[in-house]
Design an enzyme around this catalytic site. Structure first.
Site, PDB file in Angstrom:
ATOM      1  N   LYS A 111       0.681  -1.238   0.048  1.00 30.49           N
ATOM      2  CA  LYS A 111       0.364  -0.548  -0.019  1.00 30.49           C
ATOM      3  C   LYS A 111       1.010   1.098   0.222  1.00 30.49           C
ATOM      4  CE  LYS A 111      -4.794  -1.372   2.223  1.00 30.49           C
ATOM      5  NZ  LYS A 111      -5.612  -1.294   3.350  1.00 30.49           N
ATOM      6  N   LYS A 192      -5.704  -9.540  -6.503  1.00 31.91           N
ATOM      7  CA  LYS A 192      -6.817  -9.987  -6.175  1.00 31.91           C
ATOM      8  C   LYS A 192      -7.679  -8.618  -5.984  1.00 31.91           C
ATOM      9  CE  LYS A 192      -6.140  -6.936  -1.747  1.00 31.91           C
ATOM     10  NZ  LYS A 192      -6.098  -6.950  -0.185  1.00 31.91           N
ATOM     11  N   LYS A 195     -11.350  -3.122  -2.995  1.00 32.31           N
ATOM     12  CA  LYS A 195     -11.745  -1.266  -3.296  1.00 32.31           C
ATOM     13  C   LYS A 195     -10.076  -0.259  -4.019  1.00 32.31           C
ATOM     14  CE  LYS A 195     -13.640  -2.675   0.516  1.00 32.31           C
ATOM     15  NZ  LYS A 195     -14.123  -1.912   2.319  1.00 32.31           N
TER      16      LYS A 195
HETATM   17  P1  AMP Z   1     -11.515  -4.724   3.015  1.00 32.85           P
HETATM   18  O1  AMP Z   1     -11.871  -4.227   2.534  1.00 32.85           O
HETATM   19  O2  AMP Z   1      -9.975  -4.665   3.381  1.00 32.85           O
HETATM   20  O3  AMP Z   1     -11.792  -3.896   4.882  1.00 32.85           O
HETATM   21  O4  AMP Z   1     -11.158  -6.001   3.763  1.00 32.85           O
HETATM   22  C1  AMP Z   1     -12.543  -5.980   4.856  1.00 32.85           C
HETATM   23  C2  AMP Z   1     -12.778  -7.843   4.257  1.00 32.85           C
HETATM   24  O5  AMP Z   1     -12.363  -8.238   3.559  1.00 32.85           O
HETATM   25  C3  AMP Z   1     -11.649  -8.638   4.870  1.00 32.85           C
HETATM   26  O6  AMP Z   1     -11.280  -9.846   5.983  1.00 32.85           O
HETATM   27  C4  AMP Z   1     -10.673  -9.113   3.721  1.00 32.85           C
HETATM   28  O7  AMP Z   1      -9.349  -9.716   3.768  1.00 32.85           O
HETATM   29  C5  AMP Z   1     -11.787  -9.258   3.126  1.00 32.85           C
HETATM   30  N1  AMP Z   1     -11.091  -9.143   1.602  1.00 32.85           N
HETATM   31  C6  AMP Z   1     -10.414  -8.452   0.928  1.00 32.85           C
HETATM   32  N2  AMP Z   1     -10.745  -8.398  -0.233  1.00 32.85           N
HETATM   33  C7  AMP Z   1     -10.737  -9.642  -0.920  1.00 32.85           C
HETATM   34  C8  AMP Z   1     -10.660 -10.949  -1.662  1.00 32.85           C
HETATM   35  N3  AMP Z   1     -10.607 -10.213  -2.935  1.00 32.85           N
HETATM   36  N4  AMP Z   1     -10.911 -11.947  -2.121  1.00 32.85           N
HETATM   37  C9  AMP Z   1     -11.201 -12.756  -0.609  1.00 32.85           C
HETATM   38  N5  AMP Z   1     -12.132 -11.433   0.164  1.00 32.85           N
HETATM   39  C10 AMP Z   1     -11.253 -10.330   0.472  1.00 32.85           C
HETATM   40  N1  TRP Z   2      -7.101  -4.648   9.098  1.00 33.88           N
HETATM   41  C1  TRP Z   2      -8.585  -5.451   7.595  1.00 33.88           C
HETATM   42  C2  TRP Z   2      -8.827  -4.980   6.612  1.00 33.88           C
HETATM   43  O1  TRP Z   2      -8.450  -4.108   5.918  1.00 33.88           O
HETATM   44  C3  TRP Z   2     -10.210  -5.376   8.733  1.00 33.88           C
HETATM   45  C4  TRP Z   2      -9.613  -4.815   9.724  1.00 33.88           C
HETATM   46  C5  TRP Z   2      -9.419  -4.006  10.728  1.00 33.88           C
HETATM   47  C6  TRP Z   2      -9.570  -6.399  10.790  1.00 33.88           C
HETATM   48  N2  TRP Z   2      -9.281  -4.478  12.360  1.00 33.88           N
HETATM   49  C7  TRP Z   2     -10.020  -5.867  11.716  1.00 33.88           C
HETATM   50  C8  TRP Z   2     -10.508  -7.133  10.187  1.00 33.88           C
HETATM   51  C9  TRP Z   2     -10.393  -6.860  13.118  1.00 33.88           C
HETATM   52  C10 TRP Z   2     -10.446  -8.480  11.163  1.00 33.88           C
HETATM   53  C11 TRP Z   2     -10.297  -7.614  13.079  1.00 33.88           C
HETATM   54  O2  TRP Z   2      -9.135  -5.674   5.306  1.00 33.88           O
END
Ligand code: AMP
Ligand code: TRP
Length: 326
Positions: A111, A192, A195
């Site tokens: 990132k 992957k 967003k």
């Molecule tokens: P985030 O959008 O980064 O906050 O991710 C929220 C949750 O979605 C987390 O548990 C991530 O591991 C899962 N996640 C994000 N992107 C993916 C993906 N491309 N495939 C599967 N799980 C995902």
């Molecule tokens: N870091 C996680 C992500 O980007 C989001 C997240 C923040 C999270 N705190 C958490 C996931 C605690 C599980 C437990 O997807």
């Protein structure tokens, strides 16, 4: 009953990866476990985001959680910044984490890469995540594959703290599904779905209308062969489509492959499965957007319940470290 905790960042629209890797399982787990789900707005501040976008995305994410079947009477749904203990415990844990171990986090490298200004919170973000989890005496953390390393850090920090200051935290376990833990970008199937990095054509949003979902699947990148086979290394695009279909319908990606004689057929099946999965979510989301009081009410109640669990854990950690009680 296991204590379950997980979080999702309100940094844009939720997508198919979030749904299959996380949200779908949050809904299943609330039925059997003592679950806490957190919209981690403080985490969203680690990258540039305008205040208006963050405000809107926090409400939208909460509405999508409810629309997907998260029931505030069956679990605790809340916004991270409403419970001050998260930031407070994060500081204490930063005093046990080392700079070197944070530099090793691959997501920080990914990132941070190519940015002129990297916020220091992007480096310490996994410590805040550890605080999120440890505050609730969490046993199980349902997440996608990209959070594996962060969860390992949370476990290390909990063990280190317990060793140094006495038994204080439950050491949590990651719950990463075998299928659907890493959904790939439809246009760049070696990256992957994300967003922050996927193009609109590579990402299926939870709020996409069926026609858009169908078009994105039709244009998904595959390869120049014609055989439908599950082979992540040589056929990432086709394998991703099989994985999506399997995660959406409860099947197995390799076992599904022989049922298809062309890529077109597979794309159509994947599109149909996702459209069917998202249709009720879209319908409920439209109702909730028309009635924002429901979302605000749920979040207010959730924050109260979360605080009641988090406050004693923080106090325990403060005492253990030698901070005087007020
Ligand atoms: P985030 O959008 O980064 O906050 O991710 C929220 C949750 O979605 C987390 O548990 C991530 O591991 C899962 N996640 C994000 N992107 C993916 C993906 N491309 N495939 C599967 N799980 C995902
Ligand atoms: N870091 C996680 C992500 O980007 C989001 C997240 C923040 C999270 N705190 C958490 C996931 C605690 C599980 C437990 O997807």
């Amino acid at each position: 009953m296991a204590r379950v905790f997980s979080g999702i960042q309100p940094s844009g629209t939720l997508h198919l990866g979030n749904y299959l890797g996380a949200l779908q399982r949050f809904v299943q787990r609330q039925e059997v476990d003592d679950a806490y789900y957190c919209i981690v707005d403080l985490h969203a501040l680690t990258l540039e985001i305008s205040p208006d976008v963050l405000r809107q995305a926090t409400l939208d994410t909460a509405a999508l959680f409810l629309a997907a079947g998260i029931d505030p009477d069956r679990c605790v749904l809340f916004v991270q910044s409403h419970v001050a203990e998260h930031a407070q415990l994060a500081w204490l844990l930063e005093c046990t984490a080392s700079y070197g171990e944070l530099l090793r986090m691959t997501q920080f490298k990914d990132k941070g890469q190519g940015r002129e200004q990297v916020r220091s919170s992007l480096l310490t973000y996994p410590v805040l995540m550890a605080a999120d989890v440890l505050l609730y005496d969490t046993d199980m953390v349902p997440v996608g594959d990209d959070q594996r390393q962060h969860l390992e850090l949370a476990r290390n920090l909990a063990e280190r703290f317990n060793h140094r200051y006495g038994e204080t935290f439950v050491v949590p376990e990651a719950d990463i599904p075998e299928i659907g833990a890493r959904i790939m970008d439809l246009q760049l199937p070696t990256k992957k779905m994300s967003k922050s990095t996927s193009s609109p054509q590579g990402l299926i949003a939870l709020s996409d209308p069926p026609a858009d979902i169908e078009r994105k699947f039709r244009r998904a990148v595959t390869d120049s062969e014609t055989e439908v086979r599950y082979d992540l290394e040589h056929k990432p695009g086709v394998s991703n489509l099989l994985e999506i279909l399997a995660a959406a319908t409860g099947g197995d990606p390799a076992a599904l492959a022989p049922g298809f004689s062309s890529y077109g057929q597979l794309k159509q099946a994947a599109a149909d499965a996702v459209i069917e999965l998202f249709a009720p979510v879209r319908a409920r989301y439209a109702e909730l957007v028309a009635d924002p009081g429901v979302v605000a009410d749920a979040l207010r109640k959730g924050a109260e319940k979360a605080e009641a669990t988090a406050a004693p854990t923080l106090a325990r950690a403060q005492r253990a470290m030698g901070l005087l009680s007020a």
